[in-house]
Design a protein around this motif. Structure first.
Motif, PDB file in Angstrom:
ATOM      1  N   PHE A  60      58.313 129.459  86.904  1.00  0.00           N
ATOM      2  CA  PHE A  60      57.863 129.086  85.697  1.00  0.00           C
ATOM      3  C   PHE A  60      59.582 128.850  84.831  1.00  0.00           C
ATOM      4  CE2 PHE A  60      58.929 130.625  81.357  1.00  0.00           C
ATOM      5  CZ  PHE A  60      58.328 129.928  80.685  1.00  0.00           C
ATOM      6  N   HIS A  61      60.938 128.855  85.131  1.00  0.00           N
ATOM      7  CA  HIS A  61      61.875 129.064  84.894  1.00  0.00           C
ATOM      8  C   HIS A  61      62.051 127.285  85.789  1.00  0.00           C
ATOM      9  CE1 HIS A  61      62.583 132.038  82.524  1.00  0.00           C
ATOM     10  NE2 HIS A  61      62.722 132.484  83.231  1.00  0.00           N
ATOM     11  N   GLN A  62      61.665 126.718  86.547  1.00  0.00           N
ATOM     12  CA  GLN A  62      61.805 125.471  87.646  1.00  0.00           C
ATOM     13  C   GLN A  62      63.292 125.788  88.084  1.00  0.00           C
ATOM     14  OE1 GLN A  62      60.870 122.425  83.807  1.00  0.00           O
ATOM     15  NE2 GLN A  62      59.019 122.567  85.228  1.00  0.00           N
ATOM     16  N   ILE A  63      63.292 126.352  89.212  1.00  0.00           N
ATOM     17  CA  ILE A  63      64.334 126.637  89.457  1.00  0.00           C
ATOM     18  C   ILE A  63      64.375 126.268  91.196  1.00  0.00           C
ATOM     19  CG2 ILE A  63      66.083 128.213  91.074  1.00  0.00           C
ATOM     20  CD1 ILE A  63      65.791 130.081  88.235  1.00  0.00           C
ATOM     21  N   GLY A  64      65.188 125.265  91.181  1.00  0.00           N
ATOM     22  CA  GLY A  64      64.737 123.836  92.581  1.00  0.00           C
ATOM     23  C   GLY A  64      66.022 124.512  93.345  1.00  0.00           C
ATOM     24  N   LEU A  65      67.097 125.621  93.244  1.00  0.00           N
ATOM     25  CA  LEU A  65      68.106 126.134  94.297  1.00  0.00           C
ATOM     26  C   LEU A  65      68.494 126.871  93.768  1.00  0.00           C
ATOM     27  CD1 LEU A  65      70.031 123.782  96.197  1.00  0.00           C
ATOM     28  CD2 LEU A  65      71.170 126.403  95.928  1.00  0.00           C
ATOM     29  N   PHE A  66      68.601 128.156  94.472  1.00  0.00           N
ATOM     30  CA  PHE A  66      68.675 129.635  94.481  1.00  0.00           C
ATOM     31  C   PHE A  66      69.202 130.268  95.734  1.00  0.00           C
ATOM     32  CE2 PHE A  66      64.159 129.688  95.210  1.00  0.00           C
ATOM     33  CZ  PHE A  66      64.226 130.652  95.588  1.00  0.00           C
ATOM     34  N   GLY A  67      70.190 131.453  95.674  1.00  0.00           N
ATOM     35  CA  GLY A  67      70.867 132.042  96.444  1.00  0.00           C
ATOM     36  C   GLY A  67      69.773 133.675  95.521  1.00  0.00           C
ATOM     37  N   THR A  68      69.680 134.012  97.013  1.00  0.00           N
ATOM     38  CA  THR A  68      69.129 135.532  97.310  1.00  0.00           C
ATOM     39  C   THR A  68      69.751 136.287  98.499  1.00  0.00           C
ATOM     40  OG1 THR A  68      67.389 135.342  98.294  1.00  0.00           O
ATOM     41  CG2 THR A  68      67.169 134.678  96.792  1.00  0.00           C
ATOM     42  N   GLN A  69      70.048 137.182  97.573  1.00  0.00           N
ATOM     43  CA  GLN A  69      70.690 138.822  98.624  1.00  0.00           C
ATOM     44  C   GLN A  69      69.930 139.449  98.548  1.00  0.00           C
ATOM     45  OE1 GLN A  69      71.971 138.241  95.293  1.00  0.00           O
ATOM     46  NE2 GLN A  69      73.128 136.291  95.405  1.00  0.00           N
ATOM     47  N   GLU A  70      70.523 140.993  99.915  1.00  0.00           N
ATOM     48  CA  GLU A  70      69.491 141.774 100.026  1.00  0.00           C
ATOM     49  C   GLU A  70      67.907 141.208 100.871  1.00  0.00           C
ATOM     50  OE1 GLU A  70      69.181 145.554  98.446  1.00  0.00           O
ATOM     51  OE2 GLU A  70      70.953 145.263  97.386  1.00  0.00           O
ATOM     52  N   THR A  71      68.322 140.289 101.689  1.00  0.00           N
ATOM     53  CA  THR A  71      67.022 139.171 101.439  1.00  0.00           C
ATOM     54  C   THR A  71      66.299 139.262 103.162  1.00  0.00           C
ATOM     55  OG1 THR A  71      67.316 137.722 100.146  1.00  0.00           O
ATOM     56  CG2 THR A  71      64.912 137.776 101.835  1.00  0.00           C
ATOM     57  N   LEU A  72      65.923 140.235 103.589  1.00  0.00           N
ATOM     58  CA  LEU A  72      65.220 140.766 105.079  1.00  0.00           C
ATOM     59  C   LEU A  72      63.960 139.273 105.625  1.00  0.00           C
ATOM     60  CD1 LEU A  72      64.298 144.562 105.108  1.00  0.00           C
ATOM     61  CD2 LEU A  72      66.041 143.755 105.932  1.00  0.00           C
ATOM     62  N   VAL A  73      63.982 139.261 107.449  1.00  0.00           N
ATOM     63  CA  VAL A  73      63.221 138.237 107.505  1.00  0.00           C
ATOM     64  C   VAL A  73      61.935 137.466 106.769  1.00  0.00           C
ATOM     65  CG1 VAL A  73      63.178 138.745 109.721  1.00  0.00           C
ATOM     66  CG2 VAL A  73      63.205 136.323 109.387  1.00  0.00           C
ATOM     67  N   LEU A  83      56.662 129.429  98.023  1.00  0.00           N
ATOM     68  CA  LEU A  83      57.051 127.889  96.706  1.00  0.00           C
ATOM     69  C   LEU A  83      57.210 127.156  97.535  1.00  0.00           C
ATOM     70  CD1 LEU A  83      60.257 130.189  95.313  1.00  0.00           C
ATOM     71  CD2 LEU A  83      58.251 129.361  94.182  1.00  0.00           C
ATOM     72  N   GLY A  84      56.903 126.535  98.728  1.00  0.00           N
ATOM     73  CA  GLY A  84      56.823 125.673  99.302  1.00  0.00           C
ATOM     74  C   GLY A  84      57.964 124.963  99.351  1.00  0.00           C
ATOM     75  N   PRO A 103      70.410 133.873 101.720  1.00  0.00           N
ATOM     76  CA  PRO A 103      70.353 132.447 102.119  1.00  0.00           C
ATOM     77  C   PRO A 103      70.588 132.009 100.635  1.00  0.00           C
ATOM     78  CG  PRO A 103      68.704 134.292 101.296  1.00  0.00           C
ATOM     79  CD  PRO A 103      69.872 134.731 101.553  1.00  0.00           C
ATOM     80  N   ILE A 104      69.968 130.570 101.250  1.00  0.00           N
ATOM     81  CA  ILE A 104      70.315 129.966  99.673  1.00  0.00           C
ATOM     82  C   ILE A 104      68.307 129.289  99.541  1.00  0.00           C
ATOM     83  CG2 ILE A 104      70.496 127.782  98.864  1.00  0.00           C
ATOM     84  CD1 ILE A 104      73.601 128.415  99.966  1.00  0.00           C
ATOM     85  N   HIS A 105      67.780 128.787  98.905  1.00  0.00           N
ATOM     86  CA  HIS A 105      66.480 128.591  98.492  1.00  0.00           C
ATOM     87  C   HIS A 105      66.426 127.467  98.124  1.00  0.00           C
ATOM     88  CE1 HIS A 105      64.224 132.410 100.518  1.00  0.00           C
ATOM     89  NE2 HIS A 105      66.127 133.037  99.817  1.00  0.00           N
ATOM     90  N   TYR A 106      65.759 126.454  99.281  1.00  0.00           N
ATOM     91  CA  TYR A 106      66.318 124.880  98.253  1.00  0.00           C
ATOM     92  C   TYR A 106      65.051 124.057  98.236  1.00  0.00           C
ATOM     93  CZ  TYR A 106      67.065 123.126 103.027  1.00  0.00           C
ATOM     94  OH  TYR A 106      66.603 122.478 103.817  1.00  0.00           O
ATOM     95  N   ASP A 107      64.225 123.218  96.983  1.00  0.00           N
ATOM     96  CA  ASP A 107      62.927 122.670  96.565  1.00  0.00           C
ATOM     97  C   ASP A 107      63.374 121.176  97.822  1.00  0.00           C
ATOM     98  OD1 ASP A 107      60.812 120.889  96.311  1.00  0.00           O
ATOM     99  OD2 ASP A 107      60.759 121.659  93.963  1.00  0.00           O
ATOM    100  N   PRO A 108      62.235 121.091  98.923  1.00  0.00           N
ATOM    101  CA  PRO A 108      63.145 119.965  99.760  1.00  0.00           C
ATOM    102  C   PRO A 108      62.310 118.180  98.828  1.00  0.00           C
ATOM    103  CG  PRO A 108      60.979 120.475 100.316  1.00  0.00           C
ATOM    104  CD  PRO A 108      61.112 121.754  99.262  1.00  0.00           C
ATOM    105  N   LYS A 109      61.818 118.515  98.242  1.00  0.00           N
ATOM    106  CA  LYS A 109      61.154 117.964  97.043  1.00  0.00           C
ATOM    107  C   LYS A 109      62.384 117.140  96.371  1.00  0.00           C
ATOM    108  CE  LYS A 109      57.425 119.232  95.700  1.00  0.00           C
ATOM    109  NZ  LYS A 109      57.683 120.466  96.229  1.00  0.00           N
TER     110      LYS A 109
END
Length: 282
Positions: A60-73, A83-84, A103-109
């Motif tokens: 909804f907030h159209q976040i194209g790149l974000f870091g998360t914490q406490e993230t298990l595999v 999210l793709g 990790p850092i998640h990002y939209d490859p598009k």
């Protein structure tokens, strides 16, 4: 052609050029989000129930790149699949898949990954390790990205220790030093994460002691949106009063907006932390 016509033509060309530059300027929505590890003891706030709302928030907030914490595999994989998106990072316990990721998640598009790595927040940053008075292994994951409009920049995502004050202060020094070491191109840098400190803490002050670093919340063109804190502990009745999740920027970055997002569902939150988002231009 008369001098007047030449001047008018020149002015028109300049205006067209400036207008075109503004049209080409691309804004980027970047966030940090402690998603809370998949704890089977979180009765009423289990990950399987929260996951759809985490994904919906990002979409909804159209976040194209974000870091998360406490993230298990498995959480990392579920977020990316939902999210793709792609991501970078390793588990803090073995440098592979064991333990929590930052990790850092990002939209490859939208973004192309050019380089990446992870180091530990300790005196031996190249190997899995616990630093100073920290209670747990802590890490920083970083990536160099290129956006579709050609902007190149770094993102560093951290999760500081929740107990060790010396570890938090030393982590600020270490990450700042590592950024200088890694960012040889002097590209813009975005430093995000769960710092586990409020702005009155020495670990926060250590970062801003270097005037090249700015707290995105304080330099946003619009006033920061949201509450005065970022940690809720899943308590709907709690009024958060301390910002411990931060986004710092360095280099040629304009912060248009900064917000602490309180999205919820049925008096429940997607995590025990609120995500923090910025909209920036390079």
């Amino acid at each position: 052609m008369s001098q007047k016509k030449i001047s008018t033509l020149f002015l028109a060309i300049v205006l067209i050029f400036c207008f075109s530059e503004n049209l080409l300027a691309q804004s980027h929505r970047i966030a940090t989000f402690n998603i809370r590890w998949d704890n089977p003891g979180d009765e009423g706030n289990l990950w399987k129930d929260r996951l759809p709302h985490v994904l919906s928030l990002i979409r909804f907030h159209q976040i194209g790149l974000f870091g998360t914490q406490e993230t298990l595999v498995h959480q990392l994989n579920q977020i990316n699949e939902g999210l793709g998106y792609l991501s970078i990072g390793v588990g803090r316990d073995d440098g592979k898949e064991k333990g929590e990721f930052s990790p850092i998640h990002y939209d490859p598009k939208l973004y192309q990954l050019e380089d990446s790595g992870t180091f530990w927040l300790s005196p031996t940053p190249e190997i899995p390790s616990k630093g100073w008075d920290a209670s747990l292994n802590r890490i920083c994951t970083w990536g160099r990205f290129k956006s579709k409009d050609g902007a190149r920049f770094y993102v560093f995502n951290i999760h500081y220790d929740h107990i060790g004050q010396q570890a938090r202060e030393e982590s600020s020094k270490l990450v700042a030093s590592k950024i200088q070491e890694i960012n040889l191109e002097k590209l813009p840098v975005i430093w995000i994460g769960d710092f586990n400190v409020t702005p009155d803490n020495a670990a926060y002050a250590t970062i801003l002691a270097d005037p090249s670093w700015k707290d995105a919340r304080l330099v946003s063109k619009l006033p920061s949106y949201g509450p005065a804190g970022t940690f809720t502990g899943f308590d709907w009745e709690r009024m958060p009063d301390g910002i411990i999740d931060h986004i710092f920027v360095q280099g040629k970055i304009q912060v248009n907006r900064h917000g602490i997002l309180t999205d919820n569902y049925g008096k429940k939150y997607p995590s025990d932390h609120f995500p923090v988002m910025v909209e920036i231009e390079f």
